[in-house]
Enzyme design. Structure first.
Site, short mmCIF file in Angstrom:
data_model
loop_
_atom_site.label_atom_id
_atom_site.label_comp_id
_atom_site.label_asym_id
_atom_site.label_seq_id
_atom_site.Cartn_x
_atom_site.Cartn_y
_atom_site.Cartn_z
N ARG A 1 12.39 -0.69 -11.82
CA ARG A 1 12.67 -0.85 -10.22
C ARG A 1 12.70 -2.25 -10.09
O ARG A 1 12.61 -3.19 -10.85
CB ARG A 1 12.04 -0.08 -9.24
CG ARG A 1 12.35 1.53 -9.60
CD ARG A 1 12.11 2.53 -8.72
NE ARG A 1 12.42 2.06 -7.52
CZ ARG A 1 11.97 2.51 -6.14
NH1 ARG A 1 11.03 3.33 -6.24
NH2 ARG A 1 12.58 2.15 -5.07
N PRO B 1 2.14 6.73 1.54
CA PRO B 1 3.07 6.42 2.68
C PRO B 1 4.46 6.70 2.34
O PRO B 1 4.96 6.62 1.15
CB PRO B 1 3.06 4.94 3.23
CG PRO B 1 2.38 4.35 1.77
CD PRO B 1 1.38 5.40 1.24
N ASN B 2 5.31 7.51 3.09
CA ASN B 2 6.54 7.95 2.99
C ASN B 2 6.93 9.07 2.15
O ASN B 2 8.02 9.56 2.17
CB ASN B 2 7.52 6.80 2.82
CG ASN B 2 7.38 5.59 3.85
OD1 ASN B 2 7.47 5.76 4.87
ND2 ASN B 2 7.11 4.34 3.34
N HIS C 1 3.83 8.36 -10.19
CA HIS C 1 5.12 7.98 -9.40
C HIS C 1 6.29 8.59 -9.71
O HIS C 1 6.43 9.14 -11.00
CB HIS C 1 5.22 6.49 -9.73
CG HIS C 1 4.21 5.46 -9.33
ND1 HIS C 1 3.99 5.20 -8.13
CD2 HIS C 1 3.21 4.86 -10.18
CE1 HIS C 1 2.92 4.24 -8.07
NE2 HIS C 1 2.59 4.09 -9.22
N LEU C 2 6.94 9.16 -8.81
CA LEU C 2 8.32 9.78 -8.89
C LEU C 2 9.16 9.12 -9.68
O LEU C 2 9.81 9.48 -10.72
CB LEU C 2 8.84 10.13 -7.88
CG LEU C 2 8.03 11.17 -7.06
CD1 LEU C 2 8.49 11.07 -5.49
CD2 LEU C 2 8.21 12.62 -7.38
N SER C 3 9.40 7.83 -9.57
CA SER C 3 10.39 6.99 -10.15
C SER C 3 9.49 5.86 -11.26
O SER C 3 8.14 6.06 -11.20
CB SER C 3 11.11 6.12 -9.30
OG SER C 3 10.26 4.96 -8.65
N GLU D 1 -2.75 7.49 -12.14
CA GLU D 1 -1.84 6.98 -11.05
C GLU D 1 -0.58 7.92 -11.61
O GLU D 1 -0.21 7.99 -12.63
CB GLU D 1 -1.26 5.33 -11.65
CG GLU D 1 -0.48 4.93 -10.85
CD GLU D 1 -0.06 3.35 -11.37
OE1 GLU D 1 0.30 2.63 -10.66
OE2 GLU D 1 -0.57 2.97 -12.42
N ARG E 1 7.70 -4.12 -7.46
CA ARG E 1 7.38 -2.96 -7.72
C ARG E 1 6.56 -2.94 -9.27
O ARG E 1 5.95 -1.88 -9.45
CB ARG E 1 8.22 -1.67 -7.70
CG ARG E 1 8.75 -1.65 -6.33
CD ARG E 1 9.73 -0.40 -6.16
NE ARG E 1 10.43 -0.52 -5.00
CZ ARG E 1 10.00 0.07 -3.57
NH1 ARG E 1 8.79 0.46 -3.56
NH2 ARG E 1 10.82 0.02 -2.80
N ASN F 1 -0.61 9.06 -6.06
CA ASN F 1 0.83 8.43 -5.87
C ASN F 1 0.61 7.77 -4.67
O ASN F 1 0.79 8.20 -3.31
CB ASN F 1 1.90 9.65 -5.82
CG ASN F 1 3.35 8.71 -5.57
OD1 ASN F 1 3.52 7.63 -5.31
ND2 ASN F 1 4.28 9.54 -5.63
N HIS G 1 1.44 -1.29 -5.02
CA HIS G 1 1.51 -2.89 -5.39
C HIS G 1 1.16 -3.70 -4.32
O HIS G 1 1.35 -4.79 -4.46
CB HIS G 1 3.26 -2.97 -5.11
CG HIS G 1 4.18 -1.67 -5.62
ND1 HIS G 1 4.13 -1.41 -6.83
CD2 HIS G 1 4.89 -0.80 -4.91
CE1 HIS G 1 4.96 -0.04 -7.00
NE2 HIS G 1 5.33 0.31 -5.95
N TYR H 1 14.48 9.26 -5.51
CA TYR H 1 12.92 10.24 -5.35
C TYR H 1 13.48 11.82 -5.64
O TYR H 1 12.90 12.47 -5.79
CB TYR H 1 12.40 9.90 -4.07
CG TYR H 1 11.84 8.37 -4.11
CD1 TYR H 1 11.02 8.01 -4.92
CD2 TYR H 1 12.56 7.95 -3.00
CE1 TYR H 1 10.49 6.83 -4.81
CE2 TYR H 1 11.94 6.54 -3.07
CZ TYR H 1 11.19 5.91 -3.53
OH TYR H 1 10.55 4.67 -3.59
N ARG I 1 14.48 11.41 1.77
CA ARG I 1 14.27 9.92 1.70
C ARG I 1 14.95 9.42 0.25
O ARG I 1 14.21 9.80 -0.70
CB ARG I 1 12.85 9.33 1.85
CG ARG I 1 12.63 7.95 1.42
CD ARG I 1 11.23 7.65 1.51
NE ARG I 1 10.92 6.27 1.21
CZ ARG I 1 10.14 5.82 0.28
NH1 ARG I 1 9.32 6.86 -0.48
NH2 ARG I 1 10.04 4.49 -0.21
N ALA J 1 4.02 2.88 -1.61
CA ALA J 1 4.20 1.20 -1.63
C ALA J 1 2.54 0.68 -1.85
O ALA J 1 2.64 -0.50 -2.14
CB ALA J 1 4.79 0.86 -0.39
N ASP K 1 -9.87 -0.91 -5.12
CA ASP K 1 -11.58 -1.19 -5.00
C ASP K 1 -12.19 0.18 -4.72
O ASP K 1 -13.24 0.38 -5.41
CB ASP K 1 -11.99 -2.03 -3.94
CG ASP K 1 -11.69 -3.55 -4.48
OD1 ASP K 1 -11.37 -3.77 -5.65
OD2 ASP K 1 -11.88 -4.37 -3.49
#
Length: 144
Positions: free
Chosen positions: A107, A10-11, A100-102, A98, A111, A74, A80, A23, A18, A77, A87
């Site tokens: 953070r 998402p996002n 992530h950009l950040s 996994e 998170r 990625n 978390h 990001y 954003r 949200a 699953d």
């Protein structure tokens, strides 16, 4: 030829506009091109997908079984919050990385929890858009 599925949650469709201070200014289309270029250079195949919907991401994870050699995700949200995505990753038995950009561990405290991380073989975070080609390299290394 190794096939890798790259899933964005998402996002992430809003990348570039954003919260650029968190990001960066690279768009999702730019990242997908970076991934395609890296795949060509490494002699592999990548397919990039993005959805804001948890169930769609889960369906794509299920579809990866037998169709892809690895998944880079990625989950945004959902990282978390989604036991369902955790699953799904655990159920398909496709090596999953996994991404992530950040750096989620630097953070907000909420998170710091990663359900995806509990079932992924590794994580790359905090490298911005450059983390995507890094993740492809790490996946190929893992696959051997």
């Amino acid at each position: 030829m190794k096939r890798i599925l790259i899933l964005n949650g998402p996002n992430l469709n809003l990348l570039g506009t954003r919260q650029p201070e968190v990001y960066g200014t690279t768009t999702l289309a730019d990242i997908e091109q970076m991934c395609a270029d890296k795949a060509v250079a490494m002699g592999i195949s990548v397919e990039c997908r993005q959805s804001n919907h948890e169930g769609v991401l889960i369906d794509w994870i299920h579809e990866a079984r037998g169709a892809f050699d690895g998944i880079i995700i990625n989950a945004g949200a959902y990282t978390h919050t989604s036991i369902a995505i955790m699953d799904a990753v655990s159920s398909v038995e496709v090596p999953t990385l996994e991404l992530h950009l950040s750096d989620i561990h630097t953070r907000e405290e909420f998170r710091h929890i990663s359900y995806v991380g509990r079932v992924a073989f590794d994580a790359i975070m905090g490298h911005g858009a450059d983390g995507y080609p890094m993740a492809i390299e790490r996946m190929v290394q893992h696959l051997g």
